[in-house]
Every structure is written in structure tokens, then in C-alpha cells.
Design a protein around this motif. Structure first.
Motif, PDB file in Angstrom:
ATOM      1  N   LEU A   1       0.844  -1.192   0.000  1.00 33.10           N
ATOM      2  CA  LEU A   1       0.000   0.000   0.000  1.00 33.10           C
ATOM      3  C   LEU A   1       0.883   1.246   0.000  1.00 33.10           C
ATOM      4  O   LEU A   1       1.690   1.451   0.911  1.00 33.10           O
ATOM      5  N   ARG A   2       0.725   2.055  -1.019  1.00 31.01           N
ATOM      6  CA  ARG A   2       1.479   3.300  -1.120  1.00 31.01           C
ATOM      7  C   ARG A   2       0.943   4.307  -0.096  1.00 31.01           C
ATOM      8  O   ARG A   2      -0.278   4.427   0.093  1.00 31.01           O
ATOM      9  N   HIS A   3       1.835   5.012   0.584  1.00 26.86           N
ATOM     10  CA  HIS A   3       1.405   6.054   1.505  1.00 26.86           C
ATOM     11  C   HIS A   3       0.933   7.258   0.697  1.00 26.86           C
ATOM     12  O   HIS A   3       1.684   7.777  -0.147  1.00 26.86           O
ATOM     13  N   ALA A   4      -0.282   7.690   0.922  1.00 28.66           N
ATOM     14  CA  ALA A   4      -0.877   8.741   0.112  1.00 28.66           C
ATOM     15  C   ALA A   4      -1.570   9.760   1.000  1.00 28.66           C
ATOM     16  O   ALA A   4      -1.706   9.583   2.203  1.00 28.66           O
ATOM     17  N   VAL A   5      -2.001  10.839   0.382  1.00 28.10           N
ATOM     18  CA  VAL A   5      -2.814  11.848   1.053  1.00 28.10           C
ATOM     19  C   VAL A   5      -4.105  12.001   0.246  1.00 28.10           C
ATOM     20  O   VAL A   5      -4.058  12.336  -0.936  1.00 28.10           O
ATOM     21  N   PRO A   6      -5.267  11.696   0.857  1.00 27.90           N
ATOM     22  CA  PRO A   6      -5.447  11.251   2.248  1.00 27.90           C
ATOM     23  C   PRO A   6      -4.932   9.824   2.444  1.00 27.90           C
ATOM     24  O   PRO A   6      -4.859   9.040   1.497  1.00 27.90           O
ATOM     25  N   SER A   7      -4.584   9.504   3.684  1.00 20.75           N
ATOM     26  CA  SER A   7      -4.028   8.199   4.012  1.00 20.75           C
ATOM     27  C   SER A   7      -5.083   7.103   3.873  1.00 20.75           C
ATOM     28  O   SER A   7      -6.208   7.251   4.354  1.00 20.75           O
ATOM     29  N   ILE A   8      -4.696   6.021   3.194  1.00 19.20           N
ATOM     30  CA  ILE A   8      -5.550   4.836   3.083  1.00 19.20           C
ATOM     31  C   ILE A   8      -4.954   3.737   3.935  1.00 19.20           C
ATOM     32  O   ILE A   8      -3.761   3.429   3.823  1.00 19.20           O
ATOM     33  N   ARG A   9      -5.775   3.152   4.795  1.00 20.49           N
ATOM     34  CA  ARG A   9      -5.307   2.115   5.716  1.00 20.49           C
ATOM     35  C   ARG A   9      -5.691   0.734   5.175  1.00 20.49           C
ATOM     36  O   ARG A   9      -6.583   0.614   4.328  1.00 20.49           O
ATOM     37  N   PRO A  10      -5.052  -0.325   5.676  1.00 21.71           N
ATOM     38  CA  PRO A  10      -5.405  -1.674   5.198  1.00 21.71           C
ATOM     39  C   PRO A  10      -6.855  -2.047   5.500  1.00 21.71           C
ATOM     40  O   PRO A  10      -7.469  -2.784   4.729  1.00 21.71           O
ATOM     41  N   ASP A  11      -7.416  -1.541   6.606  1.00 22.10           N
ATOM     42  CA  ASP A  11      -8.821  -1.852   6.877  1.00 22.10           C
ATOM     43  C   ASP A  11      -9.746  -1.180   5.863  1.00 22.10           C
ATOM     44  O   ASP A  11     -10.835  -1.687   5.584  1.00 22.10           O
ATOM     45  N   ASP A  12      -9.328  -0.054   5.292  1.00 24.72           N
ATOM     46  CA  ASP A  12     -10.096   0.551   4.202  1.00 24.72           C
ATOM     47  C   ASP A  12     -10.133  -0.384   2.999  1.00 24.72           C
ATOM     48  O   ASP A  12     -11.171  -0.557   2.347  1.00 24.72           O
TER      49      ASP A  12
END
Length: 242
Positions: A189-200
Motif C-alpha cells: 500500500l502506497r502512503h498517500a494523502v489522504p491516508s488509506i489504511r489496510p482496513d479501508d
């Protein structure tokens, strides 16, 4: 007139620390960990450097903390010291001072620059209830979608997020024999803005398929660091510039 505070000397050495959150300690929040870490620093009598100002605080920089409830083998923190020490000694002192489950894995001298800037992506394992075949079908449906929108409650209210865009790779396979789960998802998972988490991403999977996640999927961060754009591999940030 209020007396100006004494100016503190800058750190003479910076150390970068990789630690793990394991077992029940995965339920500690970032605030809980920072308190435990600062107590460990004081118990170990590390020669910390301090900030200037009316309320000096030890120079500790946290980067890329995992969400509360997820385990991790790749959490990072950087400390500034007022004396030059052997990183191996700091490793041993912190390991003794921290509770079991917050485990120091490696301590190295910082080469300079920003540690946070090196944390471009994370690799996660997600153990879910579904069997591998069912999980693979769900993964194929998710990866085939151009966009998968999910909702998450944030400090600013309910927000709609696209959890598909930052997914670099997602693969389903069988869970280990010692796990009660049926399948294990391997997610980069690439760190992005807004942050996406694995539970998403898990909610997105359930949205595009009928995959069974189970009541409490176990999430474990395996790696966090620079992203190799060619291979999709997440590299070690402590040795990225060596």
C-alpha cells in the motif's frame, strides 16, 4: 519581563530505531506507545538531547505509526542524543526498559535527512476468514476496478475515500497452519494523502465481492520504507542509503 529560556545544544548523534508491536500490545495507541517509550528512555538513562524553549522535551521523532489494533514488525522512531554512544548499547538498554510486545529490532546511526520521507509504502498481511479461492476471486474483482469508494469517520466527519488508487499489489494465499484464518492477503500500500489504511482496503474488498472477512481480521505490517517502483518491493529504510 519574562526571562528567555536557555538554548539547548543540538544533538551530537541521531539514532534510528525499528521496533515491533506484537501480541496484545498491538492495541496500544500511538499516544500510549510514545508515553511508554519516553518512560523507557528515562529508565535507561539515555543521554538525550532536548529541545529549546520554556518546556524542553527529549528529541524524539515518530514516523508512520500503524493504526491501533494492528500488529507491526516495522515501526520507526528517531532519537537525538547529547553524547555519542554505541547503537548496540542503546538497543540493549531500550529492550530491557520496554514492555514485552514492544520489541526493539534494530538501532542504527542516522545518515541525516528525513526518516519520514523514506516511508513511502507499507507491506501488510491480512488474515481473513475466507478460504483462499474465495479470497482470490475477491482480489481479482478489486484489482479490476478503476475506483473503489469507502467511507471512514475522520476528525472532520464522514469522508469518502478511494481505497483502490494507492494499492500497489494485492495477492491472496492460504493462511499459515497455526492461524485460525482461512486466507492471508499480501498487500503493498502506497502512503498517500489522504491516508488509506489496510482496513479501508478490506472494506473495499467486501464492497466489490461477497468475501467473508470475519469479525476481527488480523492486520500485521511486515515492512515500511522506500518503494521500488519497478519491482513493487518495500525496502528497508534503515539501510536505504547505504
Amino acid at each position: 519581563m519574562r526571562k528567555q529560556p536557555e538554548q539547548q545544544a543540538p544533538p551530537v548523534q541521531r539514532l534510528r530505531i525499528r521496533y515491533a508491536k506484537r501480541g496484545r500490545l498491538r492495541f496500544t495507541s500511538h499516544r500510549d506507545f510514545s508515553r511508554a517509550f519516553e518512560r523507557a528512555v528515562f529508565r535507561a538513562r539515555l543521554p538525550m538531547a532536548y529541545s529549546s524553549g520554556f518546556h524542553p522535551h527529549p528529541r524524539i521523532s515518530y514516523a508512520g505509526a500503524a493504526p491501533t489494533g494492528s500488529a507491526s514488525e516495522a515501526e520507526y522512531v528517531e532519537i537525538g542524543l547529547a553524547a555519542v554512544v554505541d547503537p548496540a548499547d542503546i538497543h540493549a538498554q531500550l529492550e530491557e526498559a520496554l514492555p514485552v510486545g514492544l520489541d526493539v529490532l534494530e538501532v542504527v546511526e542516522s545518515p541525516g535527512g528525513s526518516l519520514a520521507d523514506l516511508l513511502e509504502a507499507s507491506r501488510w498481511w491480512a488474515d481473513i476468514e475466507a478460504q483462499p479461492t474465495e479470497a482470490a476471486i475477491a482480489v481479482d474483482a478489486f484489482l479490476a476496478a478503476d475506483s473503489v469508494l469507502v467511507e471512514r469517520m475522520t476528525k472532520k466527519g464522514l469522508r469518502e475515500l478511494d481505497c483502490r488508487v494507492p494499492v500497489v499489489s494485492l495477492v491472496a494465499g492460504p493462511a499459515p497452519d497455526d492461524s485460525p484464518a482461512g486466507a492471508r492477503l499480501d498487500l503493498v500500500l502506497r502512503h498517500a494523502v489522504p491516508s488509506i489504511r489496510p482496513d479501508d482496503v478490506l472494506r473495499g474488498l467486501a464492497q466489490v465481492s461477497a468475501v467473508a472477512l470475519g469479525p476481527a481480521p488480523l492486520l500485521t505490517r511486515i515492512a515500511q520504507g522506500p518503494l521500488d517502483e519497478e519491482t513493487g518491493e518495500v525496502r528497508d529504510p534503515l539501510h536505504a542509503r547505504s
